[in-house]
Design a protein around this motif. Structure first.
Motif, PDB file in Angstrom:
ATOM      1  N   VAL A   1      13.615 -11.545  -8.862  1.00  0.00           N
ATOM      2  CA  VAL A   1      13.602 -10.126  -8.500  1.00  0.00           C
ATOM      3  C   VAL A   1      13.710  -9.905  -6.992  1.00  0.00           C
ATOM      4  O   VAL A   1      14.115  -8.818  -6.555  1.00  0.00           O
TER       5      VAL A   1
ATOM      6  N   SER B   1      15.237  -2.074  -4.842  1.00  0.00           N
ATOM      7  CA  SER B   1      16.103  -2.549  -3.760  1.00  0.00           C
ATOM      8  C   SER B   1      17.097  -1.489  -3.314  1.00  0.00           C
ATOM      9  O   SER B   1      17.466  -1.446  -2.132  1.00  0.00           O
TER      10      SER B   1
ATOM     11  N   SER C   1      11.789  -6.474 -15.564  1.00  0.00           N
ATOM     12  CA  SER C   1      11.455  -6.878 -14.197  1.00  0.00           C
ATOM     13  C   SER C   1      12.690  -6.804 -13.303  1.00  0.00           C
ATOM     14  O   SER C   1      12.620  -6.339 -12.153  1.00  0.00           O
TER      15      SER C   1
ATOM     16  N   SER D   1      13.402  -4.253 -10.179  1.00  0.00           N
ATOM     17  CA  SER D   1      13.733  -4.837  -8.874  1.00  0.00           C
ATOM     18  C   SER D   1      15.001  -4.224  -8.301  1.00  0.00           C
ATOM     19  O   SER D   1      15.070  -3.909  -7.103  1.00  0.00           O
TER      20      SER D   1
END
Length: 669
Positions: A29, A108, A100, A104
């Motif tokens: 991640v 981001s 997950s 992530s």
């Protein structure tokens, strides 16, 4: 946090597989954040202020991160639709790690640029620490080495493509020859065992042998306690629910892993060699599987069942097959639930018995009282009670001829011997008659010898069956062996579907069918590295290591996405040639590629090292991922650029053919 929140909503528990997914996602991640942060810092080094660098850097790299996230999630989509045991096993794993990755990617693209604009400042190279300067020095030298070697690979592009093709062919070869298994054994500190003596053994002799076995096991320095019992159900040998008076059970608790020098499998081998010296009893020890498969409780972890309506065929060929299997070095602890014993048949002359005034009920009651250990009364004492058992004395119970000495009172009050109206005959018969699928069945169980995979064992067993057993007897593997044979083809199909789904997702994102092939060009090197590493460390290709290879598909293609996406932008905005565009992309994206690979490598390395309790199960997955990452990192940095150039040349040839075809059609009209 997002993964745990979804686990709560979906009703998942924190178990070994969901925790494994979270551990693996730790190294994955962070990749999106690394790519975003590195690109923003690169813009700052180009003279932009933090806010401009965050905006321009996130805008430039946003599509790349979106492609990386969605294509990685696509790897786990086929797992959600798997059926059978493997589908139930890895459903929670796939959902947890996919969520997950999605969280992530969202962080981001949103939170990371905002934090960079507030907290990240342009690096001041003059006032950095010695550690920073040293790391930058080594990175620059490493980048220079890569620059020099990349030019060589681009110059000899045909050789590079031939090397890539050779790696692909070798990968297929390794996949065929590598030993394959199902679920690796786990050291839980517990062992189970089954003892088996002669069919006609007495209770006292069986007790004495069982205590001797337990005493010998207790002498092993790795053993903490032993629990022994006798009179176990015949299901311990693969039969039904009838009581087997010649069998017993063992439950062995080992010392804590830190207090003993040997693993559970090694302890089993140590005890096996010593227990064979005890005459009159067989001992079958097992390290219980991490995930029990099947309903039969046999003396071995793996079973093969023989079925036929003709009981005589089983009595004839099963002993021959067991004798053959005992000679094979790939398997051990071979045993079957076909236990032949001698039987005394009393043939009664009913006319003669009737003339003597004796009924069938009288005969049955007499035989029951003599051999059935029949309780006739109970004596109650002050504090205890005692059962009164009616039976013959032991010396007469062991002699079949004593049957003829039994007397039965007739209706006239006379004692008539059994020999006056009956005859005895002895024959061999199974101790229990088992059925499977409404047919007579015999189950042969076995364990694997040390260092032998399940695929090797099933292969030699199938060869032995084909050489001895006639076609009128149906054979099939049961339990873990059956699930292994059923799951092996489905795992290969799962890998192909995962690659196809990634290709489709990338094709939709890029609106192109050529660039996804370029991105996926590094997959053979990842598979080669994973399989080669498994062979080097003598680890079989099992369910966990196969999941590691599927995970590699999603991780390795990130390198290709970062290079190809930058090269496409360079061609589109700067009008560079394919060679110059991909060359620049490789040098600019070299740092984030190395950073993301090292993050994934460090996140998986503890699993590969086998740290912690139960690490034997997870270690194949870690070894496959680490080996695949290391080797693919060396090849994809060179193969993907060359593949990009060839794909662009193919695109150009396809585009040049379309105008010609249109011109020909217009002229014909």
């Amino acid at each position: 946090i997002g993964a745990v929140f979804l686990m709560q909503i979906a009703g998942f528990t924190i178990n070994l597989l969901t925790l494994l997914a979270i551990v693996l996602s730790v190294g994955i991640v962070v990749d999106d954040a690394i790519v975003m942060l590195e690109n923003i810092v690169r813009h700052m080094e180009m003279g932009e202020n933090p806010l401009e660098a965050s905006l321009n850097g996130s805008k430039e790299i946003g599509f790349t991160i979106l492609s990386m996230t969605l294509s990685l999630v696509a790897v786990f989509i086929p797992m959600l639709f798997m059926g059978g045991l493997l589908g139930r096993l890895f459903h929670e794993f796939a959902v947890t790690i996919a969520v997950s990755i999605l969280v992530s990617g969202f962080v981001s693209l949103s939170l990371t640029p905002m934090l960079c604009s507030r907290f990240v400042r342009p690096p001041d190279h003059a006032n950095q620490s010695r550690l920073y300067k040293a790391s930058e020095y080594f990175f620059d030298r490493f980048l220079g080495l890569y620059d020099w070697s990349l030019k060589i690979f681009l110059k000899y592009h045909l050789t590079t493509m031939l090397l890539s093709g050779a790696v692909f062919l070798v990968t297929i070869y390794l996949f065929v020859i590598i030993p394959k298994g199902f679920i690796p054994s786990e050291d839980t500190g517990k062992l189970t065992g089954t003892t088996q003596a002669a069919q006609d053994i007495s209770f006292a002799d069986l007790s004495r042998h069982q205590l001797e076995v337990a005493s010998l096991i207790q002498q092993n320095p790795n053993v903490e306690a032993v629990n022994a019992s006798i009179g176990a159900s015949a299901s311990t040998t693969g039969g039904g629910g009838a009581q087997a008076g010649n069998a017993g059970n063992l439950f062995i608790r080992l010392k804590d892993r830190g207090k003993r020098q040997n693993t559970a499998d090694e302890v089993v081998q140590q005890l096996r060699s010593k227990l064979t010296a005890i005459p009159g009893i067989q001992v079958f020890l097992q390290n219980p599987p991490a995930i029990p498969v099947g309903t039969q409780q046999t003396t071995g972890l793996y079973q093969v069942t023989l079925q036929t309506p003709d009981e005589g065929l089983l009595n004839k060929y099963v002993p021959q097959l067991v004798t053959k299997l005992l000679t094979l070095k790939e398997i051990q602890d071979v045993n079957s639930d076909l236990q032949l014993t001698s039987q005394v048949k009393v043939k009664i002359d009913r006319d003669r018995a009737s003339s003597l005034g004796i009924t069938a009920t009288q005969i049955e009651n007499t035989l029951r009282n003599a051999y059935g250990s029949y309780q006739v009364s109970t004596i109650y004492g002050t504090s205890n009670e005692y059962q009164v058992i009616l039976e013959l004395e032991p010396q007469f119970q062991q002699d079949p001829s004593a049957l003829l000495k039994l007397y039965i009172n007739s209706s006239a009050g006379l004692a008539v011997p059994l020999s006056a109206f009956s005859q005895l005959s002895q024959q061999v018969t199974p101790l229990t008659i088992n059925h499977f699928g409404q047919m007579n069945a015999v189950t042969i169980s076995f364990n694997l010898s040390p260092g032998i995979s399940l695929s090797q064992a099933t292969s030699v067993v199938e060869n032995a069956i084909s050489a001895i057993v006639p076609e009128t007897i149906t054979t099939s593997f049961q339990g873990a062996s059956q699930v292994f044979q059923d799951s092996l083809p489905s795992l290969g199909i799962l890998l192909l579907i995962a690659i196809l789904v990634i290709y489709l997702v990338l094709g939709v994102l890029y609106e192109d069918f050529i660039h996804p092939l370029t991105i996926l060009s590094g997959l053979p090197s990842a598979g080669f590295g994973a399989l080669l590493t498994l062979l080097i460390f003598n680890v079989e290709l099992n369910v966990y290591s196969f999941i590691g290879i599927i995970l590699l598909v999603g991780i390795v293609k990130k390198n290709g996405i970062m290079m190809v996406d930058f090269a496409i932008e360079a061609q589109r905005n700067e009008h560079k040639s394919p060679r110059d565009a991909i060359y620049q992309a490789c040098l600019v994206r070299f740092r984030p590629i190395m950073m993301t690979t090292m993050a994934a490598l460090m996140g998986t390395l503890p699993i590969a090292l086998g740290v912690g309790a139960g690490s034997e199960v997870r270690r194949p997955l870690g070894i496959a991922v680490v080996g695949g990452l290391v080797f693919s990192q060396l090849l994809t940095l060179y193969v993907t650029p060359v593949f990009f150039i060839y794909m662009e040349a193919w695109r150009k040839s396809l585009s040049s053919r379309k105008p010609r075809r249109l011109t020909t059609l217009s002229e014909s009209k």
